[in-house]
Design an enzyme around this catalytic site. Structure first.
Site, PDB file in Angstrom:
ATOM      1  N   GLU A  56       0.437 -27.179  10.045  1.00 27.66           N
ATOM      2  CA  GLU A  56      -0.267 -28.333  10.621  1.00 27.66           C
ATOM      3  C   GLU A  56      -1.455 -27.934  11.495  1.00 27.66           C
ATOM      4  OE1 GLU A  56       2.136 -31.022  13.006  1.00 27.66           O
ATOM      5  OE2 GLU A  56       0.460 -32.360  13.333  1.00 27.66           O
ATOM      6  N   LYS A  66      -0.137 -30.120   6.501  1.00 24.01           N
ATOM      7  CA  LYS A  66      -0.112 -31.375   7.283  1.00 24.01           C
ATOM      8  C   LYS A  66      -1.388 -31.468   8.107  1.00 24.01           C
ATOM      9  CE  LYS A  66       2.450 -33.941  10.766  1.00 24.01           C
ATOM     10  NZ  LYS A  66       3.777 -34.401  11.188  1.00 24.01           N
TER      11      LYS A  66
HETATM   12  P1  13P Z   1       1.578 -38.428  14.488  1.00 24.04           P
HETATM   13  O1  13P Z   1       1.683 -38.994  13.116  1.00 24.04           O
HETATM   14  O2  13P Z   1       2.051 -39.372  15.559  1.00 24.04           O
HETATM   15  O3  13P Z   1       0.241 -37.816  14.755  1.00 24.04           O
HETATM   16  O4  13P Z   1       2.642 -37.260  14.595  1.00 24.04           O
HETATM   17  C1  13P Z   1       2.758 -36.350  13.581  1.00 24.04           C
HETATM   18  C2  13P Z   1       3.137 -35.046  14.119  1.00 24.04           C
HETATM   19  O5  13P Z   1       4.163 -34.510  13.770  1.00 24.04           O
HETATM   20  C3  13P Z   1       2.235 -34.383  15.083  1.00 24.04           C
HETATM   21  O6  13P Z   1       2.649 -33.055  15.254  1.00 24.04           O
END
Ligand code: 13P
Length: 337
Positions: free
Chosen positions: A178, A220
């Protein structure tokens, strides 16, 4: 099972059509903020009650393939006294775990941050796997300004993401990688595209350097949007800008791109994902891994009262179903009812 087969089977379960991931891995300070917004004090018992309620929403497994848990939740029992990971498996949902230890300022790079948690990661992953986790999540953030992120932030953050990914795969755990380009600021969509392209390019260079198997990971990312202090861009523009960047930077071997919601409203996050899935065939599955955009309405409906459980379950099911439709570009605003 050999590790490669283990990774392949988890990926298969996670990227099913019509499904996405629920991010319910808020750290204690973050969940406290969300609970305060609905007038609830964050205690271990309240966190257990709320998360147990939403995970047991009847039929959630039809639209949610995996749930990202916080460490505390992985070891908790549901309201019916079933360990949470087993309860998710009973719903047909793969349990996952957030494994980074949060972020701090990056030394000698004013305004930039770096994520911690590589020390001892292998040992923690072994424990999490024994508790039932089959995939992991690690988040790095990139701030946008006229000068940020710095070159050293882009490189250092990409390097830690890749090292995390390699460790996960060595233990048969699918990594969700991510890199979040933050929405904070008044930057244009073009500036967000420029930063996102630089970040993603560097992330995939680092992943290759550490020999992370792209087939066995999920990306992500954030969508390419204007900063949150600017007027919003229409979904078609967000989708076009996002796809243009991703086509240049994300190899076709990556099976799934599961976007974060990053401060978009629930409806906006669904509309944007829907638009992304109406732009023709892409090499990757385009799905969601939303936290706030899936949970906000459920938290409001629950408001800390067990008797509101069914309403909270209905609220999360609704967002899950609508995002499930957005996976195939078949969502429309009428479906909001
Ligand atoms: P949000 O969709 O609220 O941004 O959260 C996703 C997430 O896991 C952030 O690390």
């Amino acid at each position: 099972m050999p590790i490669q087969d283990e990774l392949a089977s988890t990926i298969q379960r996670l990227i099913q059509p019509g499904q996405g991931i629920l991010a319910a891995d808020e750290s204690h300070p973050t969940i406290a903020k969300r609970f305060t917004a609905v007038g609830v004090e964050s205690t271990e018992e309240k966190r257990r009650e709320y998360r147990s309620l939403i995970f047991s929403a009847p039929g959630l497994g039809e639209f949610i393939s995996g749930v990202i848990l916080f460490e505390e939740t992985l070891g908790q029992q549901s309201l019916d006294k079933v360990p949470i990971p087993a309860m998710l498996e009973n719903q047909g949902i793969v349990p996952g775990i957030k494994v980074d230890k949060g972020k701090k300022p990056l030394v000698n790079a004013p305004g930039d941050e770096i994520t911690f948690g590589l020390d001892g990661l292998e040992d923690r992953l072994e424990i999490y796997k024994n508790q039932g986790a089959r995939f992991a999540k690690w988040r790095n953030v990139f701030h946008i300004s006229a000068t940020l992120p710095s070159r050293q932030a882009v490189e250092a953050n990409a390097e830690t993401l890749a090292r995390y990914g390699a460790v996960c795969q060595s233990l048969g755990i699918v990594p969700i990688v991510e890199p979040e380009v933050l929405i904070d600021g008044d930057h244009s969509i073009e500036r967000c595209a420029e930063v996102s392209e630089a970040v993603l390019r560097e992330v995939f260079i680092a992943l290759a350097r550490h020999r992370v198997a792209l087939e066995h990971m999920i990306l992500k990312p954030s969508m390419v949007t204007p900063g949150k202090d600017c007027p919003k861009a229409p979904p078609e523009q967000v989708a076009e800008a996002t796809l243009a960047v991703f086509r240049r930077t994300v190899p076709a071997a990556v099976p799934g791109i599961n976007f974060l919601s990053g401060g978009q409203t629930p409806e906006e996050a669904t509309e944007n994902l829907n638009a992304l899935n109406t732009m023709g065939t892409q090499p990757w599955a385009l799905s969601f891994s939303y936290g706030r955009a899936l949970q906000e309405p459920a938290q409001k409906a629950w408001a800390g009262k067990l008797e509101n459980g069914p309403a909270a379950q209905e609220a999360i099911l609704k967002r899950a179903r609508l995002n499930g439709a957005a996976r195939s570009g078949t969502y429309s605003a009428i479906m909001e009812g």
